[in-house]
Design a protein around this motif. Structure first.
Motif, PDB file in Angstrom:
ATOM      1  N   ILE A  67      18.173  22.471  92.889  1.00  0.00           N
ATOM      2  CA  ILE A  67      17.798  23.770  92.874  1.00  0.00           C
ATOM      3  C   ILE A  67      16.750  24.550  92.105  1.00  0.00           C
ATOM      4  O   ILE A  67      15.930  25.358  92.182  1.00  0.00           O
ATOM      5  N   ILE A  68      16.608  23.607  91.189  1.00  0.00           N
ATOM      6  CA  ILE A  68      15.685  24.090  89.894  1.00  0.00           C
ATOM      7  C   ILE A  68      14.174  23.828  90.766  1.00  0.00           C
ATOM      8  O   ILE A  68      13.253  24.620  90.693  1.00  0.00           O
ATOM      9  N   VAL A  69      14.270  22.635  91.259  1.00  0.00           N
ATOM     10  CA  VAL A  69      12.825  22.202  91.863  1.00  0.00           C
ATOM     11  C   VAL A  69      12.546  23.392  92.929  1.00  0.00           C
ATOM     12  O   VAL A  69      11.446  23.856  92.986  1.00  0.00           O
ATOM     13  N   TRP A  70      13.608  23.768  93.832  1.00  0.00           N
ATOM     14  CA  TRP A  70      13.286  24.449  95.015  1.00  0.00           C
ATOM     15  C   TRP A  70      12.947  26.144  94.316  1.00  0.00           C
ATOM     16  O   TRP A  70      12.124  26.443  94.897  1.00  0.00           O
ATOM     17  N   MET A  71      13.725  26.458  93.374  1.00  0.00           N
ATOM     18  CA  MET A  71      13.363  27.758  93.082  1.00  0.00           C
ATOM     19  C   MET A  71      12.258  28.008  92.477  1.00  0.00           C
ATOM     20  O   MET A  71      11.341  28.693  92.728  1.00  0.00           O
ATOM     21  N   LEU A  72      11.674  26.727  91.567  1.00  0.00           N
ATOM     22  CA  LEU A  72      10.492  26.941  91.187  1.00  0.00           C
ATOM     23  C   LEU A  72       9.368  26.730  92.085  1.00  0.00           C
ATOM     24  O   LEU A  72       8.299  27.620  92.019  1.00  0.00           O
ATOM     25  N   TYR A  73       9.563  26.319  93.210  1.00  0.00           N
ATOM     26  CA  TYR A  73       8.652  25.736  94.274  1.00  0.00           C
ATOM     27  C   TYR A  73       8.364  27.163  94.843  1.00  0.00           C
ATOM     28  O   TYR A  73       7.415  27.683  95.188  1.00  0.00           O
TER      29      TYR A  73
END
Lengths: 288, 276
Positions: free
Chosen positions: B154-160
């Motif tokens: 979720i963190i990677v996706w949101m940052l992306y």
């Protein structure tokens, strides 16, 4: 645009996350598959031996498993229906030109931030208790007999609690989708004198279809994993044990490594059926 | 709202909306009120809404009965720790996927998302076994690591999704000026990315704080966060509603406040950018 050097650097930057996630996925999964073919009890580790698919056969033959599977599906389906139908209603209401809209929003979303153990225990005790609970008092106001929620309707009670946690999520997402509906279109619909019902079915629903699908898929992922609410209220029992709880019981209470692992693999398969649809949908969004 | 509606209609709509909102919010309000009651008042029939003997003794009692401070520290350490390590891993990954995408970036993102679909029950036996053998059960490092892994996709996706919105031209300009990769990240990207990172942190803290499958199963005393403290009320002795309410208020207040500030980001993060 990226030079070879930056491309190499970029790969290095992605690597740690990817490697960790890969290990996080593959190691436990491989172990679980391996365990699932063993007759392995934690208390007698020396007697572990390979038994092929016997755990799966036992698991599926076990009436507790069928019960747990059915309970899992009931929780998912019921909470989905309540939260999506309720969420559409709440979102439409919040999208109206109402006074204090931002405060209404804050009140509606609040339950989503409440940790599962808190919501479960507050509902079970202070609201659903058949003697001193608030629902009991409300029932007596109307001359009704108070309902003994957790004794007579344990599954319904769990569903209500979980639905209370997820209704805000559905409402918030659907409201976000609704707010992106063209303001002029909304106005035009009012000016045309379009009947509210046809406006709803021909303009609002198609517009929200995507958001509804997203809500359904994401909630399903989480709802397949409902655990804490069951743990602190009924602590299992035939009428509320779902797959995650059943796996927990096999592993922690019975020390049955093989059985729990087989149950876990069943849970993975269930989740994957949903995941395929969700991943495909989000992937489509990534392209646009 | 630009729509013209009659005042009477607006008042009626508002009344219905407020009623529904208050009904949804009521259990939290009720918990808040009960936390200031004596146990006798908490169990009173008919219930006492506002006219009871207000007391704060439950809040004092929470500490002596269930050691609030220990659990709160654990919740903070776990949520913040999982968050910091998660960001350290995720920021470089999201950065490179957003600015130097390759043919495989999309597949990689989808694959990361798919790891999030892995049900806890599915890998529970293996994790439990590893933790048992490695003596990581009930340890902050062990639980914190799990929380980080659970939220990492979720963190990677949101940052992306946030990084994607940063104009590439600015980065190109920095590169032309001879900025190294390191400087590019520190001086150019980071300041622009801070709002996105902040939102991601908030969501990740909320999710870790409320996580209850791994914490209930793998933490016991030393690493037990607030979710476990509340769970200890599931088989209490004697009257405990006022105490439970006070404990609950203390357990949810920080996250309720953070949550209200990050509603918008919540939608984006939890739908992996599919609804904005």
């Amino acid at each position: 645009m990226a030079t070879r050097q930056t491309a190499a650097a970029a790969r290095m930057l992605v690597a740690p996350s990817v490697i960790l996630l890969f290990l996080w996925m593959i190691v436990p999964l491989a172990m679980t598959i391996y365990f699932s073919m063993l007759n392995y009890n934690l208390l007698e580790p020396d007697t572990a031996r390979f038994i092929g698919l016997q755990n799966y056969i036992d698991f599926v033959d076990d009436p507790d498993f069928i019960g747990a599977l059915i309970n899992t599906l009931i929780i998912v389906a019921a909470v989905l229906v309540i939260s999506v139908v309720g969420g559409i209603f709440v979102a439409l209401l919040m999208d109206q030109p109402i006074y204090g809209q931002s405060v209404v929003r804050v009140l509606v979303i609040a339950p989503f931030f409440v940790m599962p153990t808190v919501s479960a225990l507050i509902w079970k005790n202070m609201l659903m208790n058949p003697v001193s609970g608030l629902f009991a008092w409300i029932a007596t106001l109307f001359g009704l007999t108070p309902v003994d929620w957790f004794t007579n309707y344990p599954m319904l009670s769990v569903i209500l609690i979980v639905a209370w946690q997820w209704l805000p999520f559905a409402s918030l997402i659907l409201l976000t989708a609704l707010q992106s509906l063209d303001e002029e279109q909304k106005e035009a619909a009012t000016l045309d004198g379009a009947k509210a019902v046809s406006y709803f079915f021909y303009i609002v629903v198609p517009h929200m279809a995507r958001a509804i699908t997203v809500v359904v898929l994401i909630e399903t992922i989480f709802l397949l994993n409902v655990f804490a609410e069951i743990r602190v209220t009924t602590n299992g029992g035939p009428s509320t044990t779902n797959i995650p709880f059943h796996v927990f019981e096999l592993a922690v209470n019975n020390n049955d490594v093989g059985g729990a692992a087989a149950g876990g693999i069943v849970a993975v398969v269930l989740a994957n059926i949903v995941a395929v649809f969700l991943v495909r949908m989000i992937g489509k969004n990534l392209e646009s | 709202m630009a729509r013209k509606v009659s005042t009477s209609r607006r008042v009626a709509m508002s009344a219905v909306a407020w009623l529904v909102a208050l009904l949804i919010f009521f259990p939290i309000l009720w918990m808040f009120l009960t936390s200031f009651k004596t146990e006798a008042d908490a169990y009173a029939v008919p219930p006492k809404f506002l006219f009871f003997h207000w007391t704060t003794e439950n809040y004092v009692e929470v500490q002596s009965r269930v050691d609030y401070v220990l659990h709160a520290i654990n919740s903070i350490v776990l949520a913040v720790g999982a968050n910091i390590f998660g960001l350290i891993l995720a920021i470089p990954a999201a950065w490179s996927m957003a600015f130097s995408p390759t043919k495989r970036t999309k597949d990689l993102l989808m694959w990361m998302l798919s790891t999030k679909m892995m049900p806890g029950a599915g890998v529970f036996m293996a994790i439990y076994f590893i933790y048992l053998r490695a003596h990581l059960l009930d340890s902050r490092w062990g639980i914190g690591f799990l929380l980080m892994m659970v939220n990492l996709p979720i963190i990677v996706w949101m940052l992306y999704t946030y990084f994607k919105e940063i104009p590439v031209d600015i980065l190109e300009a920095a590169r032309m000026d001879g900025a190294s990769l390191r400087n590019e990240i520190i001086y150019v990207l980071t300041p622009m990315a801070v709002p996105g990172i902040a939102s991601t942190m908030l969501l990740s803290v909320i999710l870790s704080w409320n996580e209850a499958f791994w914490t209930l199963n793998l933490a016991n005393v030393n690493a037990a966060p607030l979710t476990n403290m509340i769970a200890s009320f599931s088989s209490p002795e004697g009257d405990f509603w006022a105490l439970l309410s006070a404990a609950s208020v203390l357990a949810i207040a920080p996250i309720l406040i953070i949550g209200w500030f990050s509603q918008k980001q919540l939608v984006r993060g939890l739908t992996f950018g599919a609804v904005k």
